[in-house]
Design an enzyme around this catalytic site. Sequence first.
Site, PDB file in Angstrom:
ATOM      1  N   PRO A  66     -96.141-101.912  55.748  1.00 20.00           N
ATOM      2  CA  PRO A  66     -97.076-102.245  56.595  1.00 20.00           C
ATOM      3  C   PRO A  66     -98.546-101.650  56.217  1.00 20.00           C
ATOM      4  O   PRO A  66     -99.381-102.250  56.615  1.00 20.00           O
ATOM      5  CB  PRO A  66     -96.720-101.466  57.836  1.00 20.00           C
ATOM      6  CG  PRO A  66     -95.563-100.736  57.752  1.00 20.00           C
ATOM      7  CD  PRO A  66     -95.075-100.849  56.350  1.00 20.00           C
ATOM      8  N   GLU A  93     -89.081 -94.110  57.815  1.00 19.61           N
ATOM      9  CA  GLU A  93     -90.397 -93.931  58.214  1.00 19.61           C
ATOM     10  C   GLU A  93     -91.560 -94.340  57.058  1.00 19.61           C
ATOM     11  O   GLU A  93     -92.665 -94.774  57.314  1.00 19.61           O
ATOM     12  CB  GLU A  93     -91.050 -92.546  58.925  1.00 19.61           C
ATOM     13  CG  GLU A  93     -90.719 -92.740  60.416  1.00 19.61           C
ATOM     14  CD  GLU A  93     -89.373 -93.136  60.771  1.00 19.61           C
ATOM     15  OE1 GLU A  93     -89.597 -94.214  61.604  1.00 19.61           O
ATOM     16  OE2 GLU A  93     -88.229 -92.891  60.544  1.00 19.61           O
ATOM     17  N   ARG A 131     -90.225-121.364  46.544  1.00 19.34           N
ATOM     18  CA  ARG A 131     -90.543-122.837  46.996  1.00 19.34           C
ATOM     19  C   ARG A 131     -91.571-123.254  46.149  1.00 19.34           C
ATOM     20  O   ARG A 131     -91.686-124.706  45.903  1.00 19.34           O
ATOM     21  CB  ARG A 131     -90.691-123.083  48.511  1.00 19.34           C
ATOM     22  CG  ARG A 131     -91.955-122.527  49.002  1.00 19.34           C
ATOM     23  CD  ARG A 131     -92.240-122.668  50.604  1.00 19.34           C
ATOM     24  NE  ARG A 131     -92.458-124.183  50.633  1.00 19.34           N
ATOM     25  CZ  ARG A 131     -93.676-124.633  50.586  1.00 19.34           C
ATOM     26  NH1 ARG A 131     -94.642-124.174  50.247  1.00 19.34           N
ATOM     27  NH2 ARG A 131     -93.653-126.048  50.937  1.00 19.34           N
ATOM     28  N   ASP A 146     -99.556-128.411  51.617  1.00 23.11           N
ATOM     29  CA  ASP A 146     -99.133-127.508  52.849  1.00 23.11           C
ATOM     30  C   ASP A 146    -100.558-127.169  53.720  1.00 23.11           C
ATOM     31  O   ASP A 146    -101.488-127.015  53.032  1.00 23.11           O
ATOM     32  CB  ASP A 146     -98.350-126.558  52.434  1.00 23.11           C
ATOM     33  CG  ASP A 146     -96.901-126.865  52.062  1.00 23.11           C
ATOM     34  OD1 ASP A 146     -96.467-127.932  52.489  1.00 23.11           O
ATOM     35  OD2 ASP A 146     -96.198-126.421  51.370  1.00 23.11           O
TER      36      ASP A 146
HETATM   37  C1  JFB Z   1     -92.141-102.801  55.405  1.00 22.22           C
HETATM   38  C2  JFB Z   1     -90.941-100.949  57.137  1.00 22.22           C
HETATM   39  C3  JFB Z   1     -91.498 -98.627  59.257  1.00 22.22           C
HETATM   40  C4  JFB Z   1     -93.455 -97.333  58.568  1.00 22.22           C
HETATM   41  C5  JFB Z   1     -92.430 -97.931  58.148  1.00 22.22           C
HETATM   42  C6  JFB Z   1     -89.788 -99.815  55.250  1.00 22.22           C
HETATM   43  N1  JFB Z   1     -95.690-106.280  57.966  1.00 22.22           N
HETATM   44  C7  JFB Z   1     -94.458-105.317  57.914  1.00 22.22           C
HETATM   45  N2  JFB Z   1     -94.359-104.616  59.039  1.00 22.22           N
HETATM   46  N3  JFB Z   1     -93.593-103.816  58.875  1.00 22.22           N
HETATM   47  C8  JFB Z   1     -93.268-103.845  57.348  1.00 22.22           C
HETATM   48  C9  JFB Z   1     -94.055-104.833  57.057  1.00 22.22           C
HETATM   49  C10 JFB Z   1     -94.071-105.384  55.554  1.00 22.22           C
HETATM   50  N4  JFB Z   1     -94.127-105.989  54.512  1.00 22.22           N
HETATM   51  C11 JFB Z   1     -92.280-102.706  56.820  1.00 22.22           C
HETATM   52  C12 JFB Z   1     -91.157-101.732  54.895  1.00 22.22           C
HETATM   53  C13 JFB Z   1     -90.725-100.806  55.548  1.00 22.22           C
HETATM   54  C14 JFB Z   1     -91.819-101.981  57.529  1.00 22.22           C
HETATM   55  N5  JFB Z   1     -90.218 -99.713  57.487  1.00 22.22           N
HETATM   56  C15 JFB Z   1     -90.431 -99.241  58.918  1.00 22.22           C
HETATM   57  C16 JFB Z   1     -92.223 -98.914  60.422  1.00 22.22           C
HETATM   58  C17 JFB Z   1     -93.364 -98.354  60.789  1.00 22.22           C
HETATM   59  N6  JFB Z   1     -94.198 -97.498  59.991  1.00 22.22           N
HETATM   60  C18 JFB Z   1     -89.686 -99.143  56.397  1.00 22.22           C
END
Ligand code: JFB
Length: 206
Positions: A66, A93, A131, A146
């Site tokens: 994230p 996490e 793709r 696109d």
């Molecule tokens: C990606 C993930 C988690 C920390 C971890 C691994 N756009 C996105 N949203 N969430 C993720 C992502 C992307 N790309 C994502 C990898 C992981 C979320 N988590 C859960 C939730 C909150 N904070 C573990």
Amino acid sequence: MMKRAQDSGAVALHIHDLRTWTEDKHHVVDDTPFGGGPGMVMKPEPIFAAVESLRDDKSRVLLMTPQGRKFDQQLALELCAVDHLIVICGHYEGIDHRVVEHLVDTEVSIGDYVLTNGAIAAVVLVDAVVRLLPGVLGHEQSAADDSFTGSLLEAPQYTRPAAFRSWKVPDVLLSGNHAEIAAWRKKEAIRRTRQNRPDLLGDQEL
Ligand code: JFB
């Protein structure tokens, strides 16, 4: 799409279980966070061992997180030119930050919402990149046409029947006048972009 891309030899996809690179009896890949806090953090050793055994000099190492750079069509186009992508999909996490600092080339996020794990995000990234590979879509012009390759959303599309529950397809699309059709599509593309994605129009805010 992915199946056909693999069968045609356009891409090879391999999925690896990090537990393969653990050395303890229970194949542990996570541990509690230093400094306290909720949840678990992914240990660095299995991730370093996995990536170091899989990488070569043509690899680019991505981490789904994230906290990453926002994934968009421009990044998809950049990644489709790379020979070998290694996509690390975390769980829990978070991930020991030494992985980010000393192993990962690019941290990527697919958008501003919270998922439970990185594998779901990786499926999105892989689909958008594959793709774009030559020969995958078949109809070569579409990838370039696109939404997002340009700066406007696509115009609405219609197919038969010309009237459905009293709702008629716009007359211009049945006219056979290709210049008028192109002008109508451009106008509708702008209208739709202004309505749904004004950010794509930039400062002019039409
Ligand atoms: C990606 C993930 C988690 C920390 C971890 C691994 N756009 C996105 N949203 N969430 C993720 C992502 C992307 N790309 C994502 C990898 C992981 C979320 N988590 C859960 C939730 C909150 N904070 C573990």
